[in-house]
Design a protein around this motif. Structure first.
Motif, PDB file in Angstrom:
ATOM      1  N   SER A  13       0.435  49.962 -28.637  1.00  0.00           N
ATOM      2  CA  SER A  13       1.881  50.029 -28.455  1.00  0.00           C
ATOM      3  C   SER A  13       2.340  48.838 -27.633  1.00  0.00           C
ATOM      4  CB  SER A  13       2.277  51.328 -27.750  1.00  0.00           C
ATOM      5  OG  SER A  13       1.733  51.349 -26.435  1.00  0.00           O
ATOM      6  N   PRO A  14       3.564  48.395 -27.843  1.00  0.00           N
ATOM      7  CA  PRO A  14       4.125  47.348 -26.990  1.00  0.00           C
ATOM      8  C   PRO A  14       4.618  47.957 -25.674  1.00  0.00           C
ATOM      9  CG  PRO A  14       5.780  48.083 -28.519  1.00  0.00           C
ATOM     10  CD  PRO A  14       4.525  48.870 -28.852  1.00  0.00           C
ATOM     11  N   ILE A  15       5.084  47.106 -24.790  1.00  0.00           N
ATOM     12  CA  ILE A  15       5.885  47.581 -23.658  1.00  0.00           C
ATOM     13  C   ILE A  15       7.312  47.574 -24.187  1.00  0.00           C
ATOM     14  CG2 ILE A  15       6.438  47.292 -21.229  1.00  0.00           C
ATOM     15  CD1 ILE A  15       3.425  47.680 -21.911  1.00  0.00           C
ATOM     16  N   PHE A  16       7.785  48.724 -24.573  1.00  0.00           N
ATOM     17  CA  PHE A  16       8.929  48.841 -25.472  1.00  0.00           C
ATOM     18  C   PHE A  16      10.183  48.160 -24.941  1.00  0.00           C
ATOM     19  CE2 PHE A  16      12.321  51.482 -27.579  1.00  0.00           C
ATOM     20  CZ  PHE A  16      12.109  50.977 -28.845  1.00  0.00           C
ATOM     21  N   MET A  17      10.747  47.305 -25.781  1.00  0.00           N
ATOM     22  CA  MET A  17      11.976  46.552 -25.506  1.00  0.00           C
ATOM     23  C   MET A  17      11.876  45.738 -24.217  1.00  0.00           C
ATOM     24  SD  MET A  17      15.282  48.409 -27.171  1.00  0.00           S
ATOM     25  CE  MET A  17      15.514  49.801 -26.084  1.00  0.00           C
ATOM     26  N   ASN A  18      10.662  45.263 -23.938  1.00  0.00           N
ATOM     27  CA  ASN A  18      10.430  44.357 -22.814  1.00  0.00           C
ATOM     28  C   ASN A  18       9.594  43.200 -23.358  1.00  0.00           C
ATOM     29  OD1 ASN A  18       9.393  43.000 -20.524  1.00  0.00           O
ATOM     30  ND2 ASN A  18       9.634  44.835 -19.264  1.00  0.00           N
ATOM     31  N   LEU A  19      10.259  42.127 -23.747  1.00  0.00           N
ATOM     32  CA  LEU A  19       9.589  41.031 -24.435  1.00  0.00           C
ATOM     33  C   LEU A  19       8.508  40.395 -23.583  1.00  0.00           C
ATOM     34  CD1 LEU A  19       9.254  39.094 -26.801  1.00  0.00           C
ATOM     35  CD2 LEU A  19      11.193  37.775 -25.909  1.00  0.00           C
ATOM     36  N   PHE A  47       5.697  44.108 -33.218  1.00  0.00           N
ATOM     37  CA  PHE A  47       5.031  44.411 -31.942  1.00  0.00           C
ATOM     38  C   PHE A  47       5.857  43.878 -30.777  1.00  0.00           C
ATOM     39  CE2 PHE A  47       1.919  43.672 -28.553  1.00  0.00           C
ATOM     40  CZ  PHE A  47       1.314  44.927 -28.486  1.00  0.00           C
ATOM     41  N   LEU A  48       6.515  42.761 -30.997  1.00  0.00           N
ATOM     42  CA  LEU A  48       7.436  42.206 -30.001  1.00  0.00           C
ATOM     43  C   LEU A  48       8.858  42.437 -30.495  1.00  0.00           C
ATOM     44  CD1 LEU A  48       5.716  38.730 -29.411  1.00  0.00           C
ATOM     45  CD2 LEU A  48       5.312  40.859 -28.166  1.00  0.00           C
ATOM     46  N   PRO A  49       9.684  43.206 -29.786  1.00  0.00           N
ATOM     47  CA  PRO A  49       9.397  43.972 -28.571  1.00  0.00           C
ATOM     48  C   PRO A  49       9.195  45.462 -28.854  1.00  0.00           C
ATOM     49  CG  PRO A  49      11.755  43.835 -28.837  1.00  0.00           C
ATOM     50  CD  PRO A  49      11.150  43.184 -30.072  1.00  0.00           C
ATOM     51  N   HIS A  95      -6.847  32.179 -34.661  1.00  0.00           N
ATOM     52  CA  HIS A  95      -5.621  32.390 -35.416  1.00  0.00           C
ATOM     53  C   HIS A  95      -4.944  33.666 -34.923  1.00  0.00           C
ATOM     54  CE1 HIS A  95      -6.071  29.448 -38.807  1.00  0.00           C
ATOM     55  NE2 HIS A  95      -7.349  29.519 -38.443  1.00  0.00           N
ATOM     56  N   VAL A  96      -3.636  33.595 -34.708  1.00  0.00           N
ATOM     57  CA  VAL A  96      -2.859  34.751 -34.272  1.00  0.00           C
ATOM     58  C   VAL A  96      -1.705  34.945 -35.247  1.00  0.00           C
ATOM     59  CG1 VAL A  96      -1.413  35.748 -32.457  1.00  0.00           C
ATOM     60  CG2 VAL A  96      -3.436  34.369 -31.844  1.00  0.00           C
ATOM     61  N   VAL A  97      -1.634  36.112 -35.884  1.00  0.00           N
ATOM     62  CA  VAL A  97      -0.496  36.449 -36.734  1.00  0.00           C
ATOM     63  C   VAL A  97       0.260  37.565 -36.025  1.00  0.00           C
ATOM     64  CG1 VAL A  97       0.301  37.161 -39.007  1.00  0.00           C
ATOM     65  CG2 VAL A  97      -1.794  35.796 -38.799  1.00  0.00           C
ATOM     66  N   MET A  98       1.415  37.199 -35.471  1.00  0.00           N
ATOM     67  CA  MET A  98       2.169  38.101 -34.612  1.00  0.00           C
ATOM     68  C   MET A  98       3.323  38.740 -35.368  1.00  0.00           C
ATOM     69  SD  MET A  98       2.655  39.541 -31.714  1.00  0.00           S
ATOM     70  CE  MET A  98       1.382  38.655 -30.792  1.00  0.00           C
ATOM     71  N   GLY A  99       3.433  40.060 -35.292  1.00  0.00           N
ATOM     72  CA  GLY A  99       4.580  40.773 -35.829  1.00  0.00           C
ATOM     73  C   GLY A  99       5.658  40.865 -34.771  1.00  0.00           C
ATOM     74  N   LEU A 100       6.895  40.550 -35.146  1.00  0.00           N
ATOM     75  CA  LEU A 100       7.934  40.471 -34.128  1.00  0.00           C
ATOM     76  C   LEU A 100       9.328  40.614 -34.720  1.00  0.00           C
ATOM     77  CD1 LEU A 100       9.005  37.340 -34.733  1.00  0.00           C
ATOM     78  CD2 LEU A 100       6.964  36.766 -33.442  1.00  0.00           C
ATOM     79  N   GLY A 183      -1.343  42.676 -43.576  1.00  0.00           N
ATOM     80  CA  GLY A 183      -0.380  43.717 -43.908  1.00  0.00           C
ATOM     81  C   GLY A 183      -0.002  44.474 -42.650  1.00  0.00           C
ATOM     82  N   ALA A 184       1.139  44.132 -42.055  1.00  0.00           N
ATOM     83  CA  ALA A 184       1.532  44.688 -40.752  1.00  0.00           C
ATOM     84  C   ALA A 184       2.357  45.956 -40.919  1.00  0.00           C
ATOM     85  CB  ALA A 184       2.331  43.644 -39.967  1.00  0.00           C
ATOM     86  N   TRP A 185       2.041  46.949 -40.092  1.00  0.00           N
ATOM     87  CA  TRP A 185       2.715  48.249 -40.155  1.00  0.00           C
ATOM     88  C   TRP A 185       3.172  48.677 -38.765  1.00  0.00           C
ATOM     89  CZ3 TRP A 185       3.252  50.493 -44.952  1.00  0.00           C
ATOM     90  CH2 TRP A 185       2.454  49.980 -45.989  1.00  0.00           C
ATOM     91  N   PRO A 186       4.283  49.457 -38.689  1.00  0.00           N
ATOM     92  CA  PRO A 186       4.599  50.152 -37.454  1.00  0.00           C
ATOM     93  C   PRO A 186       3.711  51.387 -37.365  1.00  0.00           C
ATOM     94  CG  PRO A 186       6.172  50.769 -39.118  1.00  0.00           C
ATOM     95  CD  PRO A 186       5.241  49.750 -39.756  1.00  0.00           C
ATOM     96  N   SER A 187       3.865  52.175 -36.349  1.00  0.00           N
ATOM     97  CA  SER A 187       3.072  53.412 -36.279  1.00  0.00           C
ATOM     98  C   SER A 187       3.560  54.404 -37.329  1.00  0.00           C
ATOM     99  CB  SER A 187       3.200  54.041 -34.886  1.00  0.00           C
ATOM    100  OG  SER A 187       4.554  54.317 -34.608  1.00  0.00           O
ATOM    101  N   PHE A 188       2.684  55.315 -37.720  1.00  0.00           N
ATOM    102  CA  PHE A 188       3.051  56.384 -38.653  1.00  0.00           C
ATOM    103  C   PHE A 188       3.291  57.644 -37.828  1.00  0.00           C
ATOM    104  CE2 PHE A 188       0.004  53.696 -41.231  1.00  0.00           C
ATOM    105  CZ  PHE A 188       1.013  52.949 -41.799  1.00  0.00           C
ATOM    106  N   SER A 189       4.468  57.694 -37.220  1.00  0.00           N
ATOM    107  CA  SER A 189       4.738  58.700 -36.189  1.00  0.00           C
ATOM    108  C   SER A 189       6.006  59.502 -36.411  1.00  0.00           C
ATOM    109  CB  SER A 189       4.870  58.005 -34.818  1.00  0.00           C
ATOM    110  OG  SER A 189       3.740  57.256 -34.508  1.00  0.00           O
TER     111      SER A 189
END
Length: 336
Positions: A13-19, A47-49, A95-100, A183-189
């Motif tokens: 999990s990210p630190i939610f809404m804290n870039l 993932f960001l943010p 290599h870094v592939v960042m979802g944002l 293939g980037a996904w959010p949580s399945f929640s």
């Protein structure tokens, strides 16, 4: 023949809404992946943010207070946070592939930025079509984002979430000889048990089928929902029923659909790491290459507009030529 190497899919999990805090956490995960020998690490969608789960929990008019905060914590090109991520990739040689969430002049886009191991940006792409209520937050990409890039590891492409259930998206990517797919996904929640298309069964299957259909390796990072996110977002009993903690289902699939690496529990944070061997792609291609020997272009073809589609285009752009120049030097006319 190529040499096998390790890749990593983030489940956290990210630190939610804290870039800034989320970048700190991301850099820690980059370092951890590199320390375990991974040559590439992929992060979940936005993932960001963090994924704006509030859009699924209430009417947009009732969640407007989140809009300024989310926009302010969505990353900008050339920002200090962008530079920190590039430096982390360079420092760890990975290599870094960042979802944002990408803030471009005030419009937000679901995006994936690929930093090379030298810290240079290899690509910045926008999700082609925001899904369902995501359209209350995000804009859309264009065909120029549907690209696969040559790297020292192989040919790398990326899509987000339900871009994987659109057949034409997939075919456009397969046609570019993609070898490693993020293939980037959010949580399945969310809506657990009441909307199977939003759950792990369907969406991990989408990642697996992408690997089989495209004869490529699929690295599918997936976020989790933290206790802090539940506390911030679920201020009523109804919302507490709609959004659940955990939901992490990071996966890595081989071109034959087999599962690689050791999976984490849905509420566990960490990395799924696996060794991949691009030589195995040849076996899949020999059996069924839908853009090659297994295609039927006499029956079906995809029309694919790969041109950028800016809202404003200047008269002095590269495709504008004086009429006399075209007459005198037809060979200077740009190709379509």
């Amino acid at each position: 023949m190529t040499t096998p190497f390790k890749v990593a899919a983030v489940q956290a999990s990210p630190i939610f809404m804290n870039l800034d805090a989320s970048v700190d956490k991301a850099i820690g995960l980059i370092a951890e992946a590199a320390a375990q020998g991974a040559k590439l690490v992929a992060f979940p969608e936005t993932f960001l943010p963090g994924y704006p789960w509030y859009i699924w929990l209430d009417a947009p008019a009732l969640t407007m207070h989140n809009v300024p905060v989310y926009a302010a914590n969505s990353i900008k090109v050339g920002s200090p946070q962008d530079k920190r991520l590039a430096e982390a990739a360079r420092a760890h040689g990975i290599h870094v592939v960042m979802g944002l969430s990408w803030n471009e002049n005030g419009t937000l886009y679901i995006a994936q930025w690929h930093y090379g191991p030298d810290g240079e940006v290899l690509s910045r792409r926008k999700k082609l079509k925001a899904t369902h209520v995501e359209r209350t937050v995000y804009g859309e990409g264009d065909g120029s984002d549907m690209r696969v890039y040559d790297t020292d590891l192989g040919r790398v492409g990326a899509l987000c979430c339900w871009e994987h259930i659109h057949p034409l998206n997939k075919y456009a990517m397969f046609s570019q000889n993609e070898q490693i797919h993020i293939g980037a996904w959010p949580s399945f929640s969310v809506y657990e048990g009441g909307a199977y298309a939003l759950g792990p069964e369907v969406n991990t299957s989408a990642s697996r089928m992408y690997a089989v259909e495209g004869q490529c390796f699929v690295i599918a990072p997936c976020a989790t929902v933290s206790d802090a996110m539940i506390e911030a977002l679920c201020d009523t009993p109804v919302k507490q029923q709609l959004l659940k903690r955990g939901g992490g289902y990071a996966r890595i699939f081989a071109p034959d659909g087999s599962l690689l690496g050791t999976n984490l529990a849905p509420d566990e944070e960490g990395l799924v790491i696996a060794e991949i061997d691009l030589n195995m792609i040849a076996i899949g291609k020999a059996a069924a290459d839908p853009c090659g020997h297994y295609a039927r272009p006499d029956v079906f073809r995809l029309m694919f507009n790969r041109k950028p589609a800016p809202a404003v285009m200047a008269f002095d752009n590269e495709f504008a030529r004086p009429l006399e120049a075209d007459v005198e030097s037809p060979e200077t006319t740009p190709a379509e």
